[in-house]
Design a protein around this motif. Structure first.
Motif, PDB file in Angstrom:
ATOM      1  N   CYS A 118      81.680  71.726  50.572  1.00 12.01           N
ATOM      2  CA  CYS A 118      81.063  72.637  49.601  1.00 12.01           C
ATOM      3  C   CYS A 118      80.976  71.995  48.218  1.00 12.01           C
ATOM      4  CB  CYS A 118      81.853  73.946  49.528  1.00 12.01           C
ATOM      5  SG  CYS A 118      81.737  74.974  51.006  1.00 12.01           S
ATOM      6  N   TYR A 134      75.008  77.716  56.677  1.00 14.44           N
ATOM      7  CA  TYR A 134      75.580  76.496  57.235  1.00 14.44           C
ATOM      8  C   TYR A 134      75.584  76.627  58.752  1.00 14.44           C
ATOM      9  CZ  TYR A 134      77.386  75.217  52.581  1.00 14.44           C
ATOM     10  OH  TYR A 134      77.509  74.877  51.254  1.00 14.44           O
ATOM     11  N   GLY A 143      70.531  75.925  52.654  1.00 19.88           N
ATOM     12  CA  GLY A 143      71.751  75.717  53.418  1.00 19.88           C
ATOM     13  C   GLY A 143      71.895  74.272  53.831  1.00 19.88           C
ATOM     14  N   SER A 144      72.552  74.077  54.974  1.00 16.86           N
ATOM     15  CA  SER A 144      72.795  72.725  55.467  1.00 16.86           C
ATOM     16  C   SER A 144      73.003  72.759  56.969  1.00 16.86           C
ATOM     17  CB  SER A 144      74.026  72.126  54.782  1.00 16.86           C
ATOM     18  OG  SER A 144      74.363  70.873  55.341  1.00 16.86           O
TER      19      SER A 144
END
Length: 615
Positions: free
Chosen positions: A310, A260, A293-294
């Motif tokens: 999440c 993240y 991920g992000s």
């Protein structure tokens, strides 16, 4: 008499509040001269510009000018200092003869710019309240989003330059050209591919059949890009982008990290997945590789905001996860807290308690060594390299970048072996303690990081330590370097500094920490580079032991797990060196380890892909 006294008092008041206008590009900054202004007096008093009387003599004028210059040097930003650090968007300008505070972001990016949202009326508390109100307004937040979108476009144009390496084989060049045509803007993924192909040139030249297998391997089996909507504590909606790249399941179910970070994109997700595929293939445990991920930034977010994000992230991704398909692990911005939230939502959606995500040290986790395993493994790997040179870690100066989980565990294990770690770093700069960190100082470092304070705080307790802002630790004299922060943290100039500082061995703690230009500098200087795909196997080993039912039932002690971790690192090192010597690389060559790791991993994958056919 009273009128004269009133005039004198008025002149003294104007002098106390003498305004100096300083033009800096587009902004006009109002600075208040030294005076006895209090909170109420400034807000309620009128602003007066007093000119010097024309009847003054030349000598008096020169004396007055000199006094004004001296006064200007002593100007104190009493008013602006109260909000300049907090509200960096605010600036002061004159409108219709009155000082007003404006927002530079809304002025440039806002669709509707409130001309005079607040000015100099009222007390300072009222001004601070007005600033806070604007900072939380929807108009301001919309302008901020537009600014961020504009900045991201600029970064994409500037930072995505791709360095194409010179390869000796025409076949290798054709493979790279095919990747460039297909994914021309994915700089991180392309560099990772180039480094691997450079190591595999001798393999490809000996067997042309491997060319087709390599072309298949470079295309992920599955790429998942999805929307992640979430609601913050104020009830506002945000949207981020999620990624999961399941690169290869030829050896088994995928294992790979989630990251993240605002810089996260598809190129980084593919690069992480590709590197993890090679790392897992090189480890004693045969696993597939994935990454994802992000672009969500957990910094500054509340616990409830992180939990909601999440859960929203898992609402889409759970369909592609499972103990026999793909299980994620920790990376930057994803720790035990985030993994716990992710697993809880996965369990809720899947409707069963199958497997566990590698990472959390909580009751449903397996071993207790997971978070330490990667950092400890890096030190064990360095010990193996030094043993081949008939050396040991004791007394060697080590520089470490980063101050997260991996970096701190590297520091701890170096101390256990008697080494002298002297640096760690954060986003603002780096901390150096020439006397070296020790077990008495480590708790203070952990406390500083746990409270999200700057590493500069360490210097208040240990005066001889120094903190250098906006700098990297690679110019400090050292024997070994452990880059554990992020990819591309070592640029060409940093590599030159490392060589000049006497570094002989670089152990990659983060994935691809060196730019291509930096790698070229280090190789020409005969600096041995231990690639992360080999040195970082410790995390893979502990994660697989975590999922092993026998391990969960036996509840091995940390000492037993460290022994198994050392065995895994030794097997990985031996496999890499054997592959290097089999293809003509001398053991003494600084390139042997990097080439051998890529060769060993690829041959393992190629055998499995060949046996399974074209799938």
């Amino acid at each position: 008499m009273n009128a004269a006294m009133d005039e004198i008092s008025l002149i003294q008041q104007a002098q106390r509040h003498h305004l100096v206008r300083e033009i800096v590009e587009d902004e006009i900054d109002l600075e208040i001269g030294t005076g006895d202004d209090d909170d109420a007096s400034f807000g309620n008093s009128s602003i007066m510009i007093v000119q010097e009387p024309a009847i003054l003599s030349n000598e008096e004028q020169e004396s007055g000018d000199l006094q004004l210059k001296k006064r200007k040097k002593k100007v104190v930003k009493r008013w602006r200092n109260e909000w300049a650090d907090t509200y960096k968007w605010a600036y002061v300008d004159i409108k219709e003869g009155t000082s007003r505070i404006f927002c530079c972001i809304c002025r440039q990016y806002g669709r509707k710019h409130r001309r005079n949202p607040y000015g100099n009326e009222g007390s300072r508390n009222m001004q601070m309240s007005a600033l806070e109100e604007h900072n939380n307004s929807l108009l301001h937040k919309e302008a901020l989003r537009l600014q961020m979108a504009s900045d991201e476009k600029i970064v994409t144009v500037i930072d995505k330059s791709i360095h194409v390496k010179a390869l000796s084989s025409r076949t290798s060049i054709s493979i790279i050209e095919a990747v460039l045509r297909r994914d021309p803007h994915e700089a991180e993924f392309i560099q990772s591919v180039q480094e691997s192909i450079h190591s595999l040139e001798r393999v490809i030249s000996k067997n042309s059949h491997y060319v087709r297998i390599l072309e298949r391997l470079l295309e992920p089996e599955r790429t998942i890009v999805f929307r992640v909507p979430w609601i913050d504590d104020k009830g506002e909606t945000h949207v981020n982008r999620g990624f999961r790249v399941q690169f290869s399941q030829a050896l088994g179910p995928c294992r790979g990290a989630l990251r993240y970070h605002p810089s996260m994109n598809l190129s980084i997700a593919k690069f992480l997945g590709f590197e993890q595929t090679l790392k897992n293939a090189l480890s004693p445990f045969k696993l597939g590789g994935a990454g994802g991920g992000s672009d969500f930034d957990p910094k500054g977010k509340s616990e409830s905001e992180i939990m909601r994000f999440c859960q929203s992230f898992m609402n889409e991704l759970y369909r592609y996860l499972g103990p026999d398909q793909d299980l994620p692990a920790e990376d930057m911005g994803v720790g035990p807290r985030e993994m716990g939230y992710l697993f809880g939502q996965y369990r809720r959606l899947a409707g069963h308690f199958q497997g566990s995500f590698t990472g959390p040290r909580i009751f449903w986790s397996g071993s207790s060594l997971r978070t330490e395993a990667t950092g400890y493994g890096l030190v064990f790997f360095a010990q193996l390299i030094l043993a081949e040179m008939n050396k040991e870690l004791k007394g060697l100066r080590c520089v470490i970048s980063g101050s997260g989980k991996i970096a701190m565990h590297v520091l701890e294990k170096l101390l256990a072996f008697g080494a002298l770690p002297i640096t760690i770093s954060d986003s603002g700069g780096y901390l150096v303690d020439e006397e070296g960190f020790d077990f008495m100082k480590v708790p203070l470092l952990r406390e500083i990081k746990a409270q999200q304070r700057n590493l500069r705080e360490y210097c208040k307790t240990y005066n001889r330590a120094k903190y250098y802002e906006d700098a990297k630790p690679w110019s400090e004299s050292c024997d070994l370097a452990f880059p554990c922060a992020a990819q591309y943290e070592i640029e060409q100039s940093d590599a030159i500094n490392l060589v000049s500082s006497g570094c002989h061995i670089l152990i990659e703690g983060s994935n691809m920490p060196c730019t291509p230009q930096a790698v070229d500098v280090l190789r020409k200087a005969n600096v041995l580079i231990a690639p992360s795909k080999a040195a970082g196997v410790g995390g893979v080993a502990a994660g697989e032991l975590e999922l092993n039912r026998e391990c969960n039932l036996m509840h091995w002690s940390p000492e037993d797990l460290e022994t198994k971790l050392q065995d895994a690192m030794k097997q990985t090192y031996q496999k890499a060196m054997k592959a290097a010597t089999d293809f003509g690389y001398a053991k003494e060559s600084p390139d042997a380890l990097a080439h051998g790791a890529a060769i060993s991993a690829f041959l393992t994958l190629a055998q499995a892909m060949n046996d399974q056919g074209c799938v």
